[in-house]
Design a protein around this motif. Structure first.
Motif, mmCIF file in Angstrom:
data_model
loop_
_atom_site.group_PDB
_atom_site.id
_atom_site.type_symbol
_atom_site.label_atom_id
_atom_site.label_comp_id
_atom_site.label_asym_id
_atom_site.label_seq_id
_atom_site.Cartn_x
_atom_site.Cartn_y
_atom_site.Cartn_z
ATOM 1 N N SER A 141 -0.966 1.649 8.502
ATOM 2 C CA SER A 141 -2.400 1.673 8.805
ATOM 3 C C SER A 141 -2.642 1.134 10.207
ATOM 4 O O SER A 141 -1.954 0.217 10.662
ATOM 5 N N PRO B 217 -4.076 8.991 2.322
ATOM 6 C CA PRO B 217 -4.892 7.919 1.742
ATOM 7 C C PRO B 217 -6.357 7.948 2.164
ATOM 8 O O PRO B 217 -7.209 7.364 1.496
ATOM 9 N N THR C 149 -10.449 1.771 9.928
ATOM 10 C CA THR C 149 -9.020 1.773 9.643
ATOM 11 C C THR C 149 -8.560 3.189 9.322
ATOM 12 O O THR C 149 -9.166 3.864 8.478
ATOM 13 N N SER D 244 0.816 -1.219 0.000
ATOM 14 C CA SER D 244 0.000 0.000 0.000
ATOM 15 C C SER D 244 0.847 1.266 0.000
ATOM 16 O O SER D 244 0.421 2.302 -0.486
ATOM 17 N N SER E 291 -9.282 7.423 5.439
ATOM 18 C CA SER E 291 -9.628 6.293 6.298
ATOM 19 C C SER E 291 -10.688 5.416 5.636
ATOM 20 O O SER E 291 -11.194 5.735 4.558
ATOM 21 N N SER F 276 -14.007 3.430 1.487
ATOM 22 C CA SER F 276 -12.805 4.253 1.654
ATOM 23 C C SER F 276 -13.137 5.704 1.325
ATOM 24 O O SER F 276 -13.705 5.986 0.264
ATOM 25 N N ASN G 216 -5.497 5.289 7.798
ATOM 26 C CA ASN G 216 -4.295 5.185 6.973
ATOM 27 C C ASN G 216 -3.439 6.430 7.169
ATOM 28 O O ASN G 216 -3.906 7.553 6.985
#
Length: 334
Positions: A193, A238, A216, A189, A240, A267, A218
């Motif tokens: 994370s 990125p 999550t 990635s 979350s 996302s 990031n």
């Protein structure tokens, strides 16, 4: 096997194992012979063991126990990317790029029981990617991940089992921000994370219902010097993500079970910071239907085979997988 099955077996044992002139057994002896013993086969227990092998997120080990699981996964992602490339001052041209990425992942997952209700896990993936449209391939380590799973309340028959988890993803794979996107492929990635959430499962013999909800975060990446579309990319946020899954497992027999699950991830918009401007990306929604077959080949050996497909444009088109435990001498606690 239900009560009637055990009764027939017990009566058969009483009539064949004793001489015809033996004393007639008492009522208590007969009741004990027909009752179910602790070591008898139990479909609910067998189902949960197969279910736990297929859904590692719900498995907790006893203190000191160690397991090593091998997994093989294949995914196919077809996509067409449209990019605006700057060829001069304020002059742009549209470039269309087709992709057909085949990803083969061999992973090894190590689980260790810190306490009876706390399990540590680490996953090491080895990734091979091949793009048949552009004839590009890469073989490298993927992103290593670690997690802790904690069961705050003890299990009780007739009540759901709740497990809380925390995950950490490490950018050990090839970063998509350190390569030439036209000639290379990424196996990771590119960012750290941190995630957390809760899993729940509930046994209704012969079915196990399960669900999961997580978040999550990031971590943004800075200090980049990648050229994209004629511009230098310096920083990426990125965004979350929220993860949701639900499904059920059904016991066909003591040794065979089927599992169906729906997994979804939302996302949020990423932000790309170039040397002269910043742009927001688009939100992505990934949804996958997955089907798994669990086979108990020995009392402590369960093999799982799964197949799935993506339901949105942001999801892989095809998913195939296999997982099985590895028995290494000295791995198990005495």
């Amino acid at each position: 096997m239900g009560f009637n099955g055990y009764a027939w077996l017990a009566l058969l044992a009483l009539t064949t194992a004793q001489p015809l002139w033996a004393d007639e057994p008492s009522v208590d002896e007969a009741r004990d012979a027909l009752s179910k013993k602790d070591d008898d086969a139990d479909s609910a227990k067998a189902l949960e063991q197969v279910f736990q092998a297929a859904e590692q997120s719900y498995t907790l080990l006893k203190k000191g126990e160690r397991t090593l699981t091998y997994g093989f996964d294949y995914s196919l992602l077809r996509d067409t990317q449209i990019q605006s490339v700057r060829t001069g001052d304020e002059v742009y041209s549209v470039v269309t790029q087709a992709e057909a990425q085949h990803t083969f992942t061999n992973s090894f997952t190590f689980d260790y029981g810190i306490w009876d209700n706390l399990t540590f896990s680490m996953r090491l993936p080895l990734v091979a990617k091949y793009d048949t449209e552009r004839e590009i391939d890469v073989y490298s380590l993927g992103d290593i991940s670690a997690s802790l799973r904690w069961q705050p309340w003890s299990s009780a028959r007739g009540k759901p089992v709740t497990t809380l988890y925390a995950t950490l993803g490490l950018p050990t794979g090839t970063s998509p921000y350190d390569i030439n996107n036209n000639n290379d492929l990424a196996t990771g990635s590119g960012f750290y994370s941190i995630g957390g959430g809760a899993n729940m499962s509930y046994v209704i013999d012969p079915v196990v219902l399960f669900g999961s909800l997580g978040y999550t975060y990031n971590v943004p990446v800075s200090g980049l010097h990648q050229v994209r579309g004629g511009r230098e990319l310096n920083k990426v946020d990125p965004g979350s993500a929220i993860n949701l899954s639900m499904g059920f497992a059904y016991a066909l027999s003591y040794d065979v079970s089927l599992s169906t699950s729906y997994q979804m991830s939302q996302s949020f918009k990423p932000t790309y910071t170039f040397a002269d401007a910043s742009f927001d990306g688009t939100e992505q929604t990934s949804a996958i239907m997955n089907f798994s077959l669990g086979l108990r080949t020995s009392p402590d050996y369960i093999v799982n085979i799964n197949a799935g497909f993506g339901m949105t444009e942001d999801s892989p088109d095809v998913l195939l997988g296999l997982s099985l435990p590895l028995d290494i001498k000295g791995l198990k606690a005495p």
